[in-house]
Every structure is written in structure tokens, then in C-alpha cells.
Design a protein around this motif. Structure first.
Motif, PDB file in Angstrom:
ATOM      1  N   ALA A  80      12.763 -38.352  -3.107  1.00  0.00           N
ATOM      2  CA  ALA A  80      11.781 -37.886  -2.516  1.00  0.00           C
ATOM      3  C   ALA A  80      12.435 -38.352  -0.681  1.00  0.00           C
ATOM      4  O   ALA A  80      12.337 -37.794   0.198  1.00  0.00           O
ATOM      5  CB  ALA A  80      10.522 -38.472  -2.997  1.00  0.00           C
TER       6      ALA A  80
ATOM      7  N   PHE B 229      11.151 -32.912   5.865  1.00  0.00           N
ATOM      8  CA  PHE B 229      10.011 -32.882   4.959  1.00  0.00           C
ATOM      9  C   PHE B 229       9.263 -31.758   5.675  1.00  0.00           C
ATOM     10  O   PHE B 229       8.268 -30.482   5.635  1.00  0.00           O
ATOM     11  CB  PHE B 229       9.157 -34.176   5.758  1.00  0.00           C
ATOM     12  CG  PHE B 229       8.819 -34.344   7.840  1.00  0.00           C
ATOM     13  CD1 PHE B 229       8.025 -33.590   8.241  1.00  0.00           C
ATOM     14  CD2 PHE B 229      10.038 -35.092   7.655  1.00  0.00           C
ATOM     15  CE1 PHE B 229       7.892 -34.153   9.663  1.00  0.00           C
ATOM     16  CE2 PHE B 229       9.764 -35.302   9.295  1.00  0.00           C
ATOM     17  CZ  PHE B 229       8.761 -35.264  10.035  1.00  0.00           C
TER      18      PHE B 229
ATOM     19  N   GLN C 215      10.950 -28.151   0.106  1.00  0.00           N
ATOM     20  CA  GLN C 215      10.153 -27.204  -1.615  1.00  0.00           C
ATOM     21  C   GLN C 215       9.977 -28.581  -2.194  1.00  0.00           C
ATOM     22  O   GLN C 215       9.362 -28.131  -3.124  1.00  0.00           O
ATOM     23  CB  GLN C 215      10.451 -25.659  -1.579  1.00  0.00           C
ATOM     24  CG  GLN C 215      10.766 -25.163  -0.469  1.00  0.00           C
ATOM     25  CD  GLN C 215       9.908 -23.756  -0.012  1.00  0.00           C
ATOM     26  OE1 GLN C 215       8.167 -23.850  -0.678  1.00  0.00           O
ATOM     27  NE2 GLN C 215       9.274 -23.947   1.814  1.00  0.00           N
TER      28      GLN C 215
ATOM     29  N   SER D 195       7.481 -32.275  -2.181  1.00  0.00           N
ATOM     30  CA  SER D 195       6.003 -32.410  -3.076  1.00  0.00           C
ATOM     31  C   SER D 195       6.339 -32.470  -4.246  1.00  0.00           C
ATOM     32  O   SER D 195       5.397 -33.521  -5.531  1.00  0.00           O
ATOM     33  CB  SER D 195       4.523 -31.884  -2.671  1.00  0.00           C
ATOM     34  OG  SER D 195       5.582 -30.211  -3.139  1.00  0.00           O
ATOM     35  N   THR D 196       7.300 -32.008  -4.692  1.00  0.00           N
ATOM     36  CA  THR D 196       7.253 -32.568  -5.934  1.00  0.00           C
ATOM     37  C   THR D 196       7.837 -33.251  -6.823  1.00  0.00           C
ATOM     38  O   THR D 196       7.263 -34.259  -7.978  1.00  0.00           O
ATOM     39  CB  THR D 196       8.470 -31.377  -6.918  1.00  0.00           C
ATOM     40  OG1 THR D 196       8.238 -30.142  -6.469  1.00  0.00           O
ATOM     41  CG2 THR D 196       9.601 -31.117  -8.304  1.00  0.00           C
TER      42      THR D 196
ATOM     43  N   ILE E 197       7.215 -36.275  -5.697  1.00  0.00           N
ATOM     44  CA  ILE E 197       6.037 -37.475  -4.878  1.00  0.00           C
ATOM     45  C   ILE E 197       5.587 -37.088  -5.853  1.00  0.00           C
ATOM     46  O   ILE E 197       4.511 -38.101  -6.799  1.00  0.00           O
ATOM     47  CB  ILE E 197       5.741 -37.431  -3.742  1.00  0.00           C
ATOM     48  CG1 ILE E 197       6.051 -36.743  -2.438  1.00  0.00           C
ATOM     49  CG2 ILE E 197       4.300 -37.755  -3.873  1.00  0.00           C
ATOM     50  CD1 ILE E 197       5.567 -36.831  -1.363  1.00  0.00           C
ATOM     51  N   VAL E 198       4.929 -36.277  -6.679  1.00  0.00           N
ATOM     52  CA  VAL E 198       3.844 -35.938  -7.997  1.00  0.00           C
ATOM     53  C   VAL E 198       4.515 -36.792  -8.821  1.00  0.00           C
ATOM     54  O   VAL E 198       4.187 -37.511  -9.935  1.00  0.00           O
ATOM     55  CB  VAL E 198       4.080 -34.680  -7.930  1.00  0.00           C
ATOM     56  CG1 VAL E 198       3.457 -33.950  -9.403  1.00  0.00           C
ATOM     57  CG2 VAL E 198       2.961 -33.786  -6.889  1.00  0.00           C
TER      58      VAL E 198
ATOM     59  N   ASP F 235       3.323 -41.591  -1.481  1.00  0.00           N
ATOM     60  CA  ASP F 235       2.347 -41.568  -0.767  1.00  0.00           C
ATOM     61  C   ASP F 235       2.224 -41.417   0.580  1.00  0.00           C
ATOM     62  O   ASP F 235       1.823 -40.648   1.454  1.00  0.00           O
ATOM     63  CB  ASP F 235       0.901 -42.194  -1.490  1.00  0.00           C
ATOM     64  CG  ASP F 235       0.850 -41.922  -2.578  1.00  0.00           C
ATOM     65  OD1 ASP F 235       0.818 -41.094  -3.114  1.00  0.00           O
ATOM     66  OD2 ASP F 235      -0.255 -43.173  -3.504  1.00  0.00           O
TER      67      ASP F 235
ATOM     68  N   GLU G  89       4.388 -38.710   2.225  1.00  0.00           N
ATOM     69  CA  GLU G  89       3.027 -37.225   1.861  1.00  0.00           C
ATOM     70  C   GLU G  89       2.365 -36.941   2.909  1.00  0.00           C
ATOM     71  O   GLU G  89       2.765 -36.334   3.826  1.00  0.00           O
ATOM     72  CB  GLU G  89       2.820 -37.570   0.243  1.00  0.00           C
ATOM     73  CG  GLU G  89       1.944 -35.975   0.627  1.00  0.00           C
ATOM     74  CD  GLU G  89       0.830 -35.697  -0.946  1.00  0.00           C
ATOM     75  OE1 GLU G  89       1.240 -34.784  -1.730  1.00  0.00           O
ATOM     76  OE2 GLU G  89       0.504 -37.190  -1.151  1.00  0.00           O
TER      77      GLU G  89
ATOM     78  N   MET H  62       3.029 -34.759   5.887  1.00  0.00           N
ATOM     79  CA  MET H  62       1.599 -33.832   6.545  1.00  0.00           C
ATOM     80  C   MET H  62       1.442 -33.882   7.622  1.00  0.00           C
ATOM     81  O   MET H  62       0.439 -33.284   8.661  1.00  0.00           O
ATOM     82  CB  MET H  62       0.815 -33.923   5.440  1.00  0.00           C
ATOM     83  CG  MET H  62       0.890 -33.537   3.971  1.00  0.00           C
ATOM     84  SD  MET H  62      -0.303 -34.483   2.960  1.00  0.00           S
ATOM     85  CE  MET H  62      -2.185 -33.544   3.320  1.00  0.00           C
TER      86      MET H  62
ATOM     87  N   ARG I 145       3.839 -31.749  10.447  1.00  0.00           N
ATOM     88  CA  ARG I 145       4.024 -30.695  10.790  1.00  0.00           C
ATOM     89  C   ARG I 145       4.014 -30.161  11.103  1.00  0.00           C
ATOM     90  O   ARG I 145       3.115 -30.065  11.711  1.00  0.00           O
ATOM     91  CB  ARG I 145       4.092 -29.948   8.933  1.00  0.00           C
ATOM     92  CG  ARG I 145       4.897 -30.954   7.640  1.00  0.00           C
ATOM     93  CD  ARG I 145       4.143 -30.013   5.984  1.00  0.00           C
ATOM     94  NE  ARG I 145       5.628 -30.284   5.178  1.00  0.00           N
ATOM     95  CZ  ARG I 145       5.344 -30.619   3.813  1.00  0.00           C
ATOM     96  NH1 ARG I 145       3.734 -30.463   3.400  1.00  0.00           N
ATOM     97  NH2 ARG I 145       5.794 -30.787   3.376  1.00  0.00           N
TER      98      ARG I 145
END
Length: 204
Positions: free
Chosen positions: A125, A132, A136, A139-140, A142-143, A194, A197, A201, A204
Motif C-alpha cells: 500500500a 495515489f 488501481q 484500495s485493494t 487497504i482493504v 485508513d 486511504e 481521497m 485526488r
């Protein structure tokens, strides 16, 4: 020149999380092999110290910078979050030594495996974070960290419940402390995920 300066911050974050991953690997070795505990704890301390050094380098760069790729407070929050994970891993290792643990419970190995998996996902990550805006994969990863932390929560509750159900007072004292700290490592990892992420966001 700006591109090079921007890349330095992300590179330092990657180096920091690499230290954290190495500390997690050493913690896993500690609970799997479980010998030479003070020496193994000393090696984890050395790794934690290296992570501190990288944090200080990043702080100096931030203090001297006129422009940063994202807000300096955000970069600092991520760096301190990574440092907190490494500190917690060292605390977990030291607990085995300070609490004079003679025999490893299987749950410690399971928790250490989850910690290692979470750090492996965080390495990916953080490595993606410099992309960022277009990544693509971020986020994978982070999940994945969040999913591992959820498994750790469930395992932690099971292990502590089993301690109070079957353990003697000394065993409960030793192992609740250890399991609590190991669970805190996973919590700290989720906090960094978190943050990544949220910062992605935001920018961006």
C-alpha cells in the motif's frame, strides 16, 4: 527538481514501512523458534531505532521544504503512524522477555502471522501511495489490511476468553498483556491504512 523532491518523501515512507515489515518478521521468528529471547528483542530494537532515524530524516526534509506533494501534516501523520506500528511490535517482543514467558501459546503464533500478513499488505500500500491519483491497487491493499485487522480482533477475543476460562492467574496476567499488545499492532496498521486511504481521497 520538484519531482525528485516529491519522490523522496514517498521513498522515505517506503523505507520506514520496510523496517516495520522486518520487525514483524523478527517478531514472527521470535514466537516460532522462541529461544535467545533477549537477543531477538535486541534485534527488533535495532530495527525500531532505524525506523526512528528515517522519521527524523523525513521531519528535517519537511521542515526545510517550501512545497510538498501533499500537506506536510498529512505526510507527518503517515510517518508517525508507521513509527507507532514499529514501536508496538517492539513492545510486543519485549513483553515476552519482561513477563518471563517460558512456553509459547499457539495463539501467539497465529497473531504474529496476522501481523506479518498485515505488514506485507502495508508495504504494498505504501509503495502504491506515490501513485495515489491513478493507482488501481491502493484500495485493494487497504482493504486487505482492514480484513486482516478484523480477523485479529476476532482471534484476540477468542484468545482472551480462553485465557480466563482455562488459565491460572499468572498465565492470564502474562498472556492477556501480550495478546493485547499484539492486537494493538494490528490496530496501528489499520490506522495507517485508513490514513493512506483518506489522504489519497483528499488529494485526488
Amino acid at each position: 527538481m520538484k519531482i525528485k523532491k516529491d519522490a523522496d518523501y514517498f521513498e522515505l515512507l517506503s523505507k520506514m514501512i520496510a523496517c516495520t515489515h522486518e520487525a514483524a518478521r523478527k517478531l514472527h521468528e521470535l514466537v516460532v523458534v522462541y529461544d535467545q529471547v533477549p537477543e531477538r528483542c535486541g534485534k527488533i530494537h535495532d530495527i525500531e531505532h532505524a525506523c526512528d532515524d528515517l522519521l527524523h530524516i523525513l521531519l528535517k526534509k519537511l521542515n526545510a521544504a517550501f512545497i510538498t506533494p501533499i500537506d506536510r501534516e498529512d505526510l507527518l501523520a503517515i510517518a508517525k503512524g508507521i513509527d507507532d506500528i514499529t514501536d508496538a511490535i517492539e513492545d510486543a517482543a519485549n513483553a515476552f522477555d519482561m513477563l518471563c514467558v517460558d512456553t509459547i501459546r499457539p495463539g501467539a503464533v497465529e497473531m504474529a502471522e496476522l501481523i506479518l500478513q498485515a505488514m506485507e499488505a502495508l508495504v504494498k500500500a505504501v509503495g502504491e501511495f506515490n501513485q495515489f491519483k491513478n493507482s488501481q491497487k491502493l484500495s485493494t491493499y487497504i482493504v486487505e489490511v482492514n480484513s486482516i485487522e478484523a480477523k485479529g480482533d476476532t482471534l484476540h477475543r477468542h484468545l482472551v476468553k480462553d485465557l480466563f476460562h482455562r488459565g491460572d492467574p499468572l498465565t492470564i496476567l502474562q498472556w492477556k498483556e501480550i495478546f493485547d499488545i499484539m492486537e494493538q499492532v494490528l490496530d496501528a496498521g489499520e490506522e495507517v491504512a485508513d490514513l493512506l486511504e483518506a489522504m489519497a481521497m483528499k488529494n485526488r
